[in-house]
Design an enzyme around this catalytic site. Structure first.
Site, PDB file in Angstrom:
ATOM      1  N   CYS A 165       0.926  -1.045   0.493  1.00 53.25           N
ATOM      2  CA  CYS A 165       0.040   0.190  -0.185  1.00 53.25           C
ATOM      3  C   CYS A 165       0.635   0.623   0.063  1.00 53.25           C
ATOM      4  CB  CYS A 165      -0.893  -0.240   1.205  1.00 53.25           C
ATOM      5  SG  CYS A 165      -1.650  -1.608   1.305  1.00 53.25           S
ATOM      6  N   HIS A 303      -3.052   7.679   5.861  1.00 56.67           N
ATOM      7  CA  HIS A 303      -3.783   6.538   5.342  1.00 56.67           C
ATOM      8  C   HIS A 303      -5.014   6.030   6.094  1.00 56.67           C
ATOM      9  CE1 HIS A 303      -1.924   2.680   3.736  1.00 56.67           C
ATOM     10  NE2 HIS A 303      -2.253   1.905   4.793  1.00 56.67           N
ATOM     11  N   GLU A 314      -1.309   5.192  13.808  1.00 54.41           N
ATOM     12  CA  GLU A 314      -1.475   6.669  12.891  1.00 54.41           C
ATOM     13  C   GLU A 314      -1.343   7.505  13.116  1.00 54.41           C
ATOM     14  OE1 GLU A 314      -1.975   8.979   7.980  1.00 54.41           O
ATOM     15  OE2 GLU A 314      -3.021   6.914   9.175  1.00 54.41           O
ATOM     16  N   LYS A 336      -9.937   7.522   1.503  1.00 59.71           N
ATOM     17  CA  LYS A 336     -10.328   6.026   1.541  1.00 59.71           C
ATOM     18  C   LYS A 336     -11.615   5.977   2.081  1.00 59.71           C
ATOM     19  CE  LYS A 336      -5.812   3.963   1.601  1.00 59.71           C
ATOM     20  NZ  LYS A 336      -5.057   4.925   1.846  1.00 59.71           N
ATOM     21  N   HIS A 341      -9.830   1.329  -0.488  1.00 56.39           N
ATOM     22  CA  HIS A 341      -8.018   1.387  -0.419  1.00 56.39           C
ATOM     23  C   HIS A 341      -7.472   0.969  -1.709  1.00 56.39           C
ATOM     24  CE1 HIS A 341      -4.651   0.913   1.059  1.00 56.39           C
ATOM     25  NE2 HIS A 341      -4.111   0.207   2.438  1.00 56.39           N
ATOM     26  N   PHE A 400       1.245  -3.231   4.113  1.00 57.95           N
ATOM     27  CA  PHE A 400       1.854  -4.883   4.735  1.00 57.95           C
ATOM     28  C   PHE A 400       3.819  -4.951   4.390  1.00 57.95           C
ATOM     29  CE2 PHE A 400      -2.494  -7.319   3.696  1.00 57.95           C
ATOM     30  CZ  PHE A 400      -3.044  -6.551   4.588  1.00 57.95           C
TER      31      PHE A 400
END
Length: 414
Positions: A165, A303, A314, A336, A341, A400
């Site tokens: 991502c 994010h 975050e 998002k 996403h 990830f």
């Protein structure tokens, strides 16, 4: 040591769940409209998650023939369309004398998952002779920049960042460095993804990463709300035309803003569990690179995926990197909540939102906030966007494997 070149943004292109142009995406996003609905690409009735942010009514540009189009996965189609729009927006024609000065740096998280599924089925049911000779180039992530390079005659750097991502922010940062060093005058940069497929949805659902709010698709992506239960998959592409400032000025280009900072880091901790220190380190590097004070950051496109742990982590990372006071003077939002996403293309779409936010002095909202998480003490621009003077905007993306990337844009200063 040679002084680094300044990097500016002169063009934007977009294919997203909100629309197939930048104008449509920004209009709907700034108004707080959702692009998430029940999946139409396949029958999702047996899936735990049956919703996604799909691209609708998409048409591939005429510069790709129907015959050639069949040799490409959908993520490549999206990349081509967004690139064409970005080049047109920048009023930039890649003529023969310019070809060697134009490079491409894209981010793709998964690549041609749709074609992989399709030809796996063909292999098992019809045998190896029925597999297309174009199967491999259909699916390779770097064929997004590769095809764009061939179509638009960009003969400088051409490569793909594959870092889940965070892919597109890594790609944008790489493009920035090439221009700063004088290796290219122009870089086409962003990302593309199309993983709304049976295997893609099933795989993320098996991890319990996706929202299962199937009866209320448009309310499913809800970063910072107490009712959030996972992210919603999206697809599309975002592209930015980055230019060396003097070159852009010389050709009379319209300049949106300046790209001034890039930071990257690794959690070195866990495949998926969030770390505070890793994202904070990327933010610190980006801020130092940009040469801005944390108090001067007006807007952060977070994010903010809508996962229970990730969203708050975050915000903690932002405080660790920039000080607790950041929550008092910086507006944040997660777009998002409207697009879903987009995995490897997420940072690219969100970079477009950041540039538009700077250009219009307007913060897009985080929608679907009915009850703000009590751990969230930031102004997350709940449900409605608002006007605000913005000089500096940051975009964060974390992937990830613990990979983190942040980029910073600023209005042009003389």
């Amino acid at each position: 040591m040679t002084e680094s070149k300044r990097v500016v943004v002169t063009g934007l292109g977009c294919v997203s769940p909100l629309g197939n142009t930048v104008a449509e995406t920004w209009e709907k996003g700034s108004q707080g409209q959702s692009g998430i609905d029940r999946i139409e690409k396949f029958d999702p009735s047996e899936m735990r998650c049956q919703i996604a942010g799909e691209v609708r009514n998409f048409e591939l540009p005429d510069l790709v023939s129907p015959k050639e189009a069949k040799k490409m996965d959908l993520f490549i189609h999206y990349a081509i369309a967004a690139t064409q729009e970005a080049l047109q927006d920048a009023a930039l024609e890649i003529t023969e004398p310019l070809e060697e000065e134009v490079g491409i740096s894209m981010g793709v998280g998964i690549g041609g998952l749709g074609c992989i599924e399709k030809y796996t089925k063909i292999l098992l049911e019809q045998g190896p002779k029925r597999v297309s000779p174009f199967f491999i180039p259909m699916t390779l992530s770097n064929l997004a920049p590769g095809q764009v390079s061939m179509l638009f005659r960009a003969r400088n750097y051409s490569a793909c960042s594959v870092s889940a991502c965070a892919s597109s922010n890594h790609a944008i940062g790489t493009a920035m460095r090439h221009i700063e060093r004088g290796d290219a005058k122009v870089m086409i940069s962003g990302g593309a993804e199309s993983s709304v497929t049976p295997l893609g949805i099933a795989g993320f659902a098996a991890m319990h990463a996706l929202s299962t709010r199937n009866e209320e698709p448009q309310k499913a992506s809800r970063p910072y709300d107490t009712g959030r239960d996972g992210f919603v998959m999206g697809e599309g592409a975002g592209m930015l035309i980055l230019e060396e400032y003097e070159f852009a000025k010389q050709r009379g280009a319209r300049i949106y803003c300046e790209l001034v900072g890039y930071g990257a880091s690794s959690d070195a901790f866990h495949i998926t569990a969030p770390s505070t220190e890793g994202p904070a380190h990327a933010v610190k590097i980006a801020v130092k690179d940009a040469g801005v004070d944390s108090e001067k950051i007006d807007y952060i496109n977070t994010h903010g995926t809508s996962t229970p742990a990730g969203d708050i982590n975050e915000l903690k990372a932002l405080k660790l990197a920039l000080g607790d006071g950041i929550a008092n003077h910086t507006s944040v939002s997660s777009t998002k909540s409207m697009t879903g996403h987009l995995l490897g293309a997420a940072a690219a779409i969100e970079a477009v939102f950041c540039v538009k936010a700077l250009h219009h002095s307007y913060i897009p909202p985080t929608i679907n906030i009915n009850e703000l998480d009590p751990e969230c003490d930031f102004d997350v621009t709940p449900n409605e966007g608002r006007s605000r003077e913005i000089d500096v905007a940051m975009s964060n993306s974390f992937g990830f494997g613990g990979t983190n990337a942040s980029v910073i844009f600023r209005k042009m200063h003389s």
